[in-house]
Design a protein around this motif. Structure first.
Motif, PDB file in Angstrom:
ATOM      1  N   LYS A  36      -4.898   4.522   3.172  1.00 50.30           N
ATOM      2  CA  LYS A  36      -5.696   4.847   4.720  1.00 50.30           C
ATOM      3  C   LYS A  36      -6.943   3.754   4.200  1.00 50.30           C
ATOM      4  O   LYS A  36      -7.954   3.725   4.980  1.00 50.30           O
ATOM      5  N   GLY A  37      -7.077   2.901   3.282  1.00 47.06           N
ATOM      6  CA  GLY A  37      -8.186   2.020   2.986  1.00 47.06           C
ATOM      7  C   GLY A  37      -9.350   2.562   2.628  1.00 47.06           C
ATOM      8  O   GLY A  37     -10.512   2.002   2.837  1.00 47.06           O
ATOM      9  N   ILE A  38      -9.499   3.754   2.111  1.00 51.55           N
ATOM     10  CA  ILE A  38     -10.378   4.529   1.641  1.00 51.55           C
ATOM     11  C   ILE A  38     -10.565   4.507   0.064  1.00 51.55           C
ATOM     12  O   ILE A  38      -9.498   4.902  -0.729  1.00 51.55           O
ATOM     13  N   TYR A  39     -11.827   3.890  -0.621  1.00 49.05           N
ATOM     14  CA  TYR A  39     -11.763   3.478  -2.094  1.00 49.05           C
ATOM     15  C   TYR A  39     -13.134   3.922  -2.479  1.00 49.05           C
ATOM     16  O   TYR A  39     -14.135   3.849  -1.730  1.00 49.05           O
ATOM     17  N   GLY A  40     -13.364   4.366  -3.808  1.00 47.90           N
ATOM     18  CA  GLY A  40     -14.554   4.519  -4.523  1.00 47.90           C
ATOM     19  C   GLY A  40     -15.039   3.169  -4.505  1.00 47.90           C
ATOM     20  O   GLY A  40     -16.201   2.871  -4.111  1.00 47.90           O
ATOM     21  N   ALA A  41     -14.529   2.198  -5.027  1.00 45.99           N
ATOM     22  CA  ALA A  41     -14.899   0.779  -5.059  1.00 45.99           C
ATOM     23  C   ALA A  41     -13.792  -0.288  -4.810  1.00 45.99           C
ATOM     24  O   ALA A  41     -12.574  -0.024  -5.534  1.00 45.99           O
ATOM     25  N   GLY A  42     -13.776  -0.832  -3.832  1.00 44.04           N
ATOM     26  CA  GLY A  42     -12.781  -1.898  -3.452  1.00 44.04           C
ATOM     27  C   GLY A  42     -12.098  -2.728  -4.536  1.00 44.04           C
ATOM     28  O   GLY A  42     -13.352  -3.238  -5.360  1.00 44.04           O
ATOM     29  N   ALA A  43     -11.145  -3.239  -4.373  1.00 41.45           N
ATOM     30  CA  ALA A  43     -10.822  -4.416  -5.440  1.00 41.45           C
ATOM     31  C   ALA A  43     -11.604  -5.588  -5.519  1.00 41.45           C
ATOM     32  O   ALA A  43     -11.957  -5.936  -4.383  1.00 41.45           O
ATOM     33  N   HIS A  44     -12.054  -6.049  -6.482  1.00 40.58           N
ATOM     34  CA  HIS A  44     -12.838  -7.320  -6.637  1.00 40.58           C
ATOM     35  C   HIS A  44     -12.910  -7.992  -8.087  1.00 40.58           C
ATOM     36  O   HIS A  44     -12.480  -7.131  -9.051  1.00 40.58           O
TER      37      HIS A  44
END
Length: 327
Positions: A193-201
């Motif tokens: 659902k596109g919900i993350y603690g911290a998105g990929a980077h």
């Protein structure tokens, strides 16, 4: 296509180990494989680390109204609210489910260097509200830099450079070093659902030193182009820092050393972590090292000035300050 998942097995570098060639060999293997490794016997006591985490928690426990008085400024110092940062816009439906606090190199306003983009005075909580808070964070900022310098010496040797290469004035002599306190409030991440603690980077600079509270959540992806991506859990190791290389070191090494994609998935538990991001000086030009290029392997990346690169990355990933109603 759903992501795959497995456990990661990182090398451990003991900074007190007398056999330097063995440590360099282990570190070089880690830098070429994933750019992530553990560092132990680093010289910062467990007692002091507990103190730093306690003070971090004390800040995040304050009412939001109090924290917003220290909203980050144009120099990226201060508080970042939940959802402020969007690290992976292609896959995130909303910003990161974390709040943070930036602490940079402290310089008084009348210092000529304070006019530089990433230098100047920090924002600090009132000492009546959080006694001893500033002193704890400034002490940690200094001690963490010593760990980075020890690690950077091994990295230099692994790149066939002089051990003190990264301690030159334009590099760690006048670094841009940013301590960031992070709090993940306990939201359960839902990648579908596109919900993350911290998105990929990937990280932007030279090296990142990460202290964690023992709650898992960090994952790395060694091949960002794989479909599906394979994400590996990086488990906390008691008493150790997790160290990872940043984009600038990947550019310096001509891609031999890796700046690897990573993210944080929330599992319903509160999680506190403290990354310490270290970049070279504002004016440092990052270009392929002589030891990392040849006729068969010419430079892959154009030269880039540290200040310009960092500024662009910050602007790309943080909300516009004008969107906030400041108290």
């Amino acid at each position: 296509m759903a992501d795959c998942k497995k456990a990661s097995n990182l090398n451990t570098i003991d900074l007190s180990y007398p056999d330097i060639p063995t440590s360099v060999s282990l570190l070089k293997q880690a830098c070429m494989d994933s750019g992530f490794f553990y560092v132990t016997n680093h010289g910062i006591s467990e007692e002091f680390m507990n103190q730093v985490f306690t003070q971090s928690k004390n800040f995040f426990d304050l009412p939001l109204e109090e924290k917003m008085k220290l909203l980050r400024n144009e120099k990226h110092r201060g508080y970042t609210p939940v959802l402020d940062e969007l690290l992976d816009p292609a896959n995130q439906r909303q910003g990161d489910h974390k709040e943070g606090f930036y602490i940079g190199v402290e310089l008084p306003e009348d210092d000529p260097e304070a006019q530089r983009t990433f230098y100047g005075p920090n924002l600090w909580p009132d000492s009546d509200i959080l006694p001893g808070w500033r002193q704890t964070m400034e002490k940690y900022h200094q001690q963490a830099m010593e760990v980075v310098k020890k690690t950077a010496r091994l990295i230099a040797l692994a790149l066939d450079l002089d051990a003190n290469f990264f301690e030159q004035q334009e590099m760690l002599g006048k670094p841009i070093a940013v301590l960031r306190l992070l709090h993940y409030p306990g939201q359960v991440s839902e990648p579908a659902k596109g919900i993350y603690g911290a998105g990929a980077h990937s990280d932007y600079g030279l090296i990142t030193l990460l202290a964690t509270d023992g709650v898992s959540g960090l994952q790395i992806c060694k091949d960002k182009d794989a479909k599906p991506r394979v994400w590996e859990d990086v488990q906390p190791l008691k008493g150790a820092f997790v160290v990872n290389l940043g984009d600038m070191l990947e550019r310096w090494s001509n891609g031999i050393f890796r700046s690897t994609l990573h993210r944080v998935l929330g599992n319903g538990q509160r999680r506190y972590s403290i990354p310490y991001f270290v970049e070279p000086s504002h004016d440092c030009v990052v270009e392929c090292l002589p030891t990392c290029q040849s006729r068969e392997n010419p430079p892959k990346y154009p030269r880039v000035k540290c200040e310009a690169y960092l500024l662009q990355r910050y602007q790309d990933t943080h909300a516009d300050l004008s969107t906030y109603n400041k108290p």
